[in-house]
Scaffold this motif. Sequence first.
Motif, PDB file in Angstrom:
ATOM      1  N   PRO B  38      53.648  36.085  51.180  1.00 53.49           N
ATOM      2  CA  PRO B  38      54.220  34.863  51.749  1.00 53.49           C
ATOM      3  C   PRO B  38      53.509  33.613  51.244  1.00 53.49           C
ATOM      4  N   SER B  39      54.128  32.443  51.444  1.00 56.60           N
ATOM      5  CA  SER B  39      53.524  31.176  51.007  1.00 56.60           C
ATOM      6  C   SER B  39      52.156  31.005  51.631  1.00 56.60           C
ATOM      7  N   GLY B  40      51.220  30.486  50.854  1.00 56.70           N
ATOM      8  CA  GLY B  40      49.902  30.204  51.387  1.00 56.70           C
ATOM      9  C   GLY B  40      49.013  31.429  51.524  1.00 56.70           C
ATOM     10  N   CYS B  41      49.423  32.561  50.907  1.00 59.41           N
ATOM     11  CA  CYS B  41      48.635  33.768  51.064  1.00 59.41           C
ATOM     12  C   CYS B  41      47.522  33.855  50.032  1.00 59.41           C
ATOM     13  N   GLY B  42      47.500  32.900  49.084  1.00 60.99           N
ATOM     14  CA  GLY B  42      46.412  32.893  48.110  1.00 60.99           C
ATOM     15  C   GLY B  42      46.768  33.461  46.755  1.00 60.99           C
ATOM     16  N   LYS B  43      48.024  33.863  46.567  1.00 63.29           N
ATOM     17  CA  LYS B  43      48.338  34.487  45.281  1.00 63.29           C
ATOM     18  C   LYS B  43      48.276  33.500  44.115  1.00 63.29           C
ATOM     19  N   SER B  44      48.766  32.264  44.344  1.00 59.81           N
ATOM     20  CA  SER B  44      48.671  31.260  43.282  1.00 59.81           C
ATOM     21  C   SER B  44      47.222  30.852  43.052  1.00 59.81           C
ATOM     22  N   THR B  45      46.491  30.709  44.126  1.00 53.16           N
ATOM     23  CA  THR B  45      45.073  30.365  44.006  1.00 53.16           C
ATOM     24  C   THR B  45      44.351  31.422  43.177  1.00 53.16           C
ATOM     25  N   PHE B  46      44.679  32.682  43.449  1.00 54.97           N
ATOM     26  CA  PHE B  46      44.039  33.746  42.683  1.00 54.97           C
ATOM     27  C   PHE B  46      44.407  33.650  41.204  1.00 54.97           C
ATOM     28  N   LEU B  47      45.699  33.417  40.952  1.00 53.04           N
ATOM     29  CA  LEU B  47      46.150  33.315  39.564  1.00 53.04           C
ATOM     30  C   LEU B  47      45.397  32.206  38.835  1.00 53.04           C
ATOM     31  N   ARG B  48      45.239  31.073  39.514  1.00 52.38           N
ATOM     32  CA  ARG B  48      44.566  29.935  38.895  1.00 52.38           C
ATOM     33  C   ARG B  48      43.061  30.147  38.790  1.00 52.38           C
ATOM     34  N   SER B  49      42.552  31.173  39.480  1.00 50.73           N
ATOM     35  CA  SER B  49      41.132  31.484  39.333  1.00 50.73           C
ATOM     36  C   SER B  49      40.863  32.220  38.024  1.00 50.73           C
ATOM     37  N   ILE B  50      41.899  32.910  37.528  1.00 53.26           N
ATOM     38  CA  ILE B  50      41.671  33.743  36.349  1.00 53.26           C
ATOM     39  C   ILE B  50      41.380  32.883  35.122  1.00 53.26           C
ATOM     40  N   ASN B  51      42.086  31.727  34.971  1.00 55.63           N
ATOM     41  CA  ASN B  51      41.736  30.856  33.838  1.00 55.63           C
ATOM     42  C   ASN B  51      40.961  29.623  34.307  1.00 55.63           C
TER      43      ASN B  51
END
Lengths: 313, 251
Positions: B38-51
């Motif tokens: 769901p929105s705000g679950c951290g998946k985008s944040t995690f993705l942006r942590s990789i690079n």
Amino acid sequence: MAQPLSNETVESKPSLSEELRKPLPKILQTERRGRILTFVSSWVLIVILFSLLIFITSKGIAPFIKGEVSFSNFFSTTWNPSANAYGSLSFILGSLIVSVCAALVSAPLGIGAAIFMTEIAPNWGRKILQPTTEILVGIPSVVYGFVGLTVIVPFIREQFGGLGFGLLAGVIVLSIMILPTIVSISVDTFQSIPRHIREGSYALGATRWQTISRLLIRTSLPGLMTGVVLGMARAFGEALAVQMVIGNSTNLPFDLFTPISTLTSIITLNMGNTVQGSTYNSVLWSMALILLIMTLLFIVLIRWMTKRRDQLQ
Amino acid sequence: MADKIVVHDFNLYYGENQALKDIELNIEEKKVTALIGPSGCGKSTFLRSINRMNDLIPGVRTTGSIKIDGKNVYSEEQDLVLLRKHVGMVFQQPNPFPLSIYDNIAYGPRIHGIKDRKKLDEIVERTLTQANLWDEVKDRLHSSALGLSGGQQQRLVIARVLAVQPDVILMDEPASALDPISTERLEELIIQLKEEYTIVIVTHNMQQAARVSDMTAFFLNGEIIEYSETNRLFTNPSDSRTEDYISGRFG
């Protein structure tokens, strides 16, 4: 019997839709009053502008039409009103060169400061530089001229010899005066670039400097140029501060340290000392016309550039 | 299959807020890994942590490690330029630069030092072909990229990423701004690209995750609830929360 009765009630108490279609007379009145007020103010503006344009143009071309001054006389470099020589070319060139040089000095400084404020230190850079530029705008031009006269002119005299008055002093004073214009327009331009454009660049492995120099400056070039031209227009029209430091001699403006004149300085110095209706006075109007035409050209240029910028984005 | 990205005990904080908790994840090479939740679950944040795009946000703090080919991207020796050259990113909003199509593609190679015109021409043609865009734009390479449709822009952005020769491509809801036909073309492209690249994709669209990915991780409140083969996660989830989410009971 019921029919006419209900009809009567409808007439005395109109339905909501009718009420909305026919607003109360009072509302209509304020509506009309507001329209007249804005209509009048916009027309006053237009009439003022056009009467100024017509007035300056007719005054400015009068000496040529009456045959008092020929074009070749006006566009020469010999200025000697007592001998009927009204060559204004050195003043036109003086105005142009002093504004172009001021813009050349200010553009890198102003754009650099804008980059610092938006890209490098957006927080404290803005906090300090924003009010700084606003204060710079607020200082009256006579103060700039006064400071130029007491600080810059003696400084040039001591460092480079000569009188100190001249092109260089004018350029320094003007470049400080137009700096805020260039800074604020450049800041607006950089801020209008969406964040995801920058992210796209960083995500490709670009450094901050690469992002600034290869992407941001390139995409905002029309906007930056608008700021520079606007600054140049301001420098071109500035009279008081320039007149105080430029030296007011009729030399050609090809030497940084010789006193020269600009269109504005000649007009401000002589408008009170010439007789209304005399050729000398009329020639000053012709110079005002040249100023007006140049300003119009600057505005056309800016319009064209902003249009191009909007098309790009 | 070899693990391309190994995430161990990774935590991320926005100031006081913990956005990611003890993330453990092994991402396989040349596979598509979907991150759902769901929105705000951290998946985008995690993705942006990789690079390490999160570095651009002030107040972000991380612990733990994300290793790509055995090297921790959060170690002090990590060169951010090199990292982002190897790990490309496609964003939610198509973000072509306001430059020509050609200059968009050439931007990456140029900042990494390629100046030779012939080589750039070759890269532009190759990457646009890879991104299934060449035929549509080959006659107008020098017109503005902003004149392209949303779907074309997104493929252009992918070609731009391919031009710096990454091995990992991160995609942050790449189809969310696109119409169904453009989305389909994009999904075809993703499946085609996994032959050569390791792809991590964040998506809100569960059908999309099911269609394009080999592995799926389900995120909830900054934690990975379940991570398994896409087929298994969608047909036979082992956690009841995953089941609730994929059957549409929340989110």
